[in-house]
Design an enzyme around this catalytic site. Structure first.
Site, PDB file in Angstrom:
ATOM      1  N   SER A  83       0.842  -1.194   0.000  1.00 14.34           N
ATOM      2  CA  SER A  83       0.000   0.000   0.000  1.00 14.34           C
ATOM      3  C   SER A  83       0.869   1.233   0.000  1.00 14.34           C
ATOM      4  O   SER A  83       2.028   1.204   0.419  1.00 14.34           O
ATOM      5  CB  SER A  83      -0.938   0.006   1.209  1.00 14.34           C
ATOM      6  OG  SER A  83      -0.199   0.057   2.416  1.00 14.34           O
ATOM      7  N   GLY A  84       0.318   2.327  -0.484  1.00 14.25           N
ATOM      8  CA  GLY A  84       1.008   3.613  -0.515  1.00 14.25           C
ATOM      9  C   GLY A  84       0.046   4.708  -0.122  1.00 14.25           C
ATOM     10  O   GLY A  84      -1.055   4.452   0.373  1.00 14.25           O
ATOM     11  N   GLY A  85       0.473   5.944  -0.344  1.00 15.99           N
ATOM     12  CA  GLY A  85      -0.358   7.063   0.044  1.00 15.99           C
ATOM     13  C   GLY A  85      -1.631   7.179  -0.760  1.00 15.99           C
ATOM     14  O   GLY A  85      -2.623   7.747  -0.288  1.00 15.99           O
ATOM     15  N   LYS A 141      -5.158  -2.890  -8.092  1.00 14.03           N
ATOM     16  CA  LYS A 141      -4.780  -1.623  -7.465  1.00 14.03           C
ATOM     17  C   LYS A 141      -6.038  -0.806  -7.231  1.00 14.03           C
ATOM     18  O   LYS A 141      -6.771  -0.503  -8.176  1.00 14.03           O
ATOM     19  CB  LYS A 141      -3.795  -0.874  -8.383  1.00 14.03           C
ATOM     20  CG  LYS A 141      -3.201   0.379  -7.766  1.00 14.03           C
ATOM     21  CD  LYS A 141      -2.125   0.941  -8.693  1.00 14.03           C
ATOM     22  CE  LYS A 141      -1.418   2.137  -8.092  1.00 14.03           C
ATOM     23  NZ  LYS A 141      -0.336   2.633  -8.980  1.00 14.03           N
ATOM     24  N   ASP A 165       9.395   7.868 -13.908  1.00 13.31           N
ATOM     25  CA  ASP A 165       9.771   7.421 -12.569  1.00 13.31           C
ATOM     26  C   ASP A 165      10.429   6.044 -12.634  1.00 13.31           C
ATOM     27  O   ASP A 165      10.043   5.125 -11.914  1.00 13.31           O
ATOM     28  CB  ASP A 165       8.544   7.393 -11.657  1.00 13.31           C
ATOM     29  CG  ASP A 165       8.922   7.396 -10.170  1.00 13.31           C
ATOM     30  OD1 ASP A 165      10.068   7.797  -9.847  1.00 13.31           O
ATOM     31  OD2 ASP A 165       8.079   7.000  -9.346  1.00 13.31           O
TER      32      ASP A 165
END
Length: 481
Positions: free
Chosen positions: A18-20, A39, A133
């Site tokens: 998980s991320g922000g 996702k 990225d």
């Protein structure tokens, strides 16, 4: 978000990470008898139109490309609560960051991985999409049996910063991972495919040497880099032709780089062919533990920070925004955690020397690093503690550093919408505070004099200012005079 039973028509097995902005779940497509990664946009961003649009755009960018070296999007949908989700290729063998943390790759393995990532980038560029990225965490591995042989294939994932070339020529958001970001991207200039080539050059440098070419603390530093140091050292020399190929990809002026990704990768493989390269053991890129589709009872569900594979000493630290390679610790059984959360939402955490203590929300204590850090320009470690993951959610870092004068440098946060003027306080300028908002959430940077020759550096990332202020008020330094 607790473990759901189903997401759309897919049966959920476990959380991958998980991320922000999102959570990724391992699920099973029962109709096609295949594992998939799903996702899902985080519930706190459902009403944010910009974040939602960026999430959906990632799926559209990935859908444009049909390449075995780019993560595929197979389906998309919306949950009952309105959150969008993307059904993607499941990378069952982890990431390049995982592999580099485990140990060095041989030069041949590293160059082959770069070749495959280059194929993925070229496929994106042919569809007029920039990745923006490229870094070890976004190079994924999956098992491939399509040729009748069990092998591991590298592919690019996470186009959360991806942009169409047409859009990038008009408006560019300043974003990226500083040590892998092209100077023109860090400056916010209009971009073309050579920005991704620079990032691939930095990745090449990393897989060949075990260290990134730069350790930029911010995008501001990445905007004006010095030439990268040579690949080789006295103990690990590289052929001059190979040095020149990588150095050209890392040219500060993009006009001096290779014309395109294919030219760079072709020159790289040609320069390495038949050459004696620094030795390293051939490692099996397959990890049997990563292929388990069901829940792994021995694997605690804890968040982790972005690893820095080039740093063998995991107890040293750079700037707080780059704190990495942290060894996460599990809190224990979920029932006990929920009981404690109701009784006392804040807990006290200290570094391993007892020099710094923090009072933080219990929910932040998913990861703790307490072994110290190396401030910029220092060769020894100083007490420090970090709670939470600055990459994946709320977090706080506090570390001691030497110095007589107020430090001049504060890390920039280009991901934030606004920065308030710095506030200095106390006689003799004993502190300085800078507040960034719209990050999303808030980021507070603070330096405070604690003795004549010691400063405390603090960074707090929080969803709201009230919690950030509460955490700042709960920081204590002990045993210094």
């Amino acid at each position: 978000m607790s473990l759901p039973v189903r997401l759309g028509r897919y049966a959920v097995r476990r959380r991958i990470g998980s991320g922000g902005f999102a959570t990724v779940w391992l699920a099973y497509d029962e109709q096609l008898d295949s594992p998939v990664a799903i996702k899902v946009l985080a519930d706190n961003w459902t009403e944010d139109s910009q974040v939602r649009r960026r999430f959906v755009e990632e799926g559209r960018f990935l859908r444009k490309v049909d390449s075995p070296h780019v993560v595929g999007v197979h389906d998309a949908g919306e949950l009952e609560d309105g959150r969008p989700y993307l059904v993607m290729t499941y990378a069952d063998q982890g990431t390049l960051a995982d592999r580099l943390t485990a140990g060095p790759l041989s030069a041949d393995q590293g160059i082959d991985i770069i070749r495959q990532v280059g194929l993925g980038l070229s496929a994106l560029h042919r569809r007029e999409v920039l990745h923006r990225d490229v870094k070890p965490q976004n190079v994924l591995f999956r098992t491939d049996e399509s040729q009748g042989v069990d092998q591991v294939r590298a592919m690019l994932g996470d186009l959360g910063l991806g942009k169409s070339l047409d859009m990038s020529s008009r408006l560019t958001m300043i974003a990226g991972t500083p040590s892998f970001t092209a100077p023109e991207q860090a400056r916010g200039d209009a971009l073309d495919a050579r920005a991704d080539q620079y990032s691939l050059g930095a990745l090449t440098y990393l897989v060949l040497t075990g260290r990134p070419p730069y350790a930029h603390a911010s995008l501001a530093a990445a905007a004006q880099p010095a030439p990268a140091p040579p690949l080789g050292t006295a103990n690990r020399p590289y052929p001059a032709a190979l040095e020149a190929v990588v150095a050209r990809a890392l040219s500060v002026d993009r006009a001096d780089r290779w014309p395109d990704i294919d030219s760079f990768v072709g020159a790289l493989t040609a320069a390495a062919a038949g050459q004696e390269l620094p030795p390293a053991p051939e490692r099996d890129l397959r990890d049997p533990e990563l292929t388990a589709v069901g829940v792994r009872p021995s694997a605690p569900q804890v968040a982790s920070t972005e690893p820095t594979p080039s740093t063998p000493d995991r107890r040293s630290r750079r700037w707080p925004v780059l704190v990495a390679g942290i060894l996460a610790t599990a809190l224990g059984a979920a029932g006990v955690w929920l009981h404690l959360e109701r009784q006392d939402p804040y807990v006290t955490v200290s570094d391993d020397q007892g020099s710094i203590s923090l009072e933080v929300p219990r929910s932040w204590r998913t990861t703790v690093a307490d072994g110290g850090w190396q401030p910029p320009g220092q060769s020894i470690s100083y007490p420090a503690v970090q709670v939470g993951s600055p990459k994946d959610g709320p977090a706080v870092f506090a570390g001691l550093m030497p110095g007589a004068a107020l430090p001049e440098l504060l890390p920039g946060h280009p991901e934030c919408d606004d920065v308030r003027p710095r506030v200095r306080g106390g006689a003799g300028e004993r502190s300085e505070t800078e507040v960034h908002t719209g990050c999303p959430g808030v980021v507070v940077e603070r330096v405070v004099r604690v003795t004549d020759n010691r400063w405390l550096w603090v960074q707090v990332r929080s969803d709201d200012s009230a919690t950030a202020n509460r955490v700042l008020d709960g920081i204590r330094v002990h045993g210094l005079s």
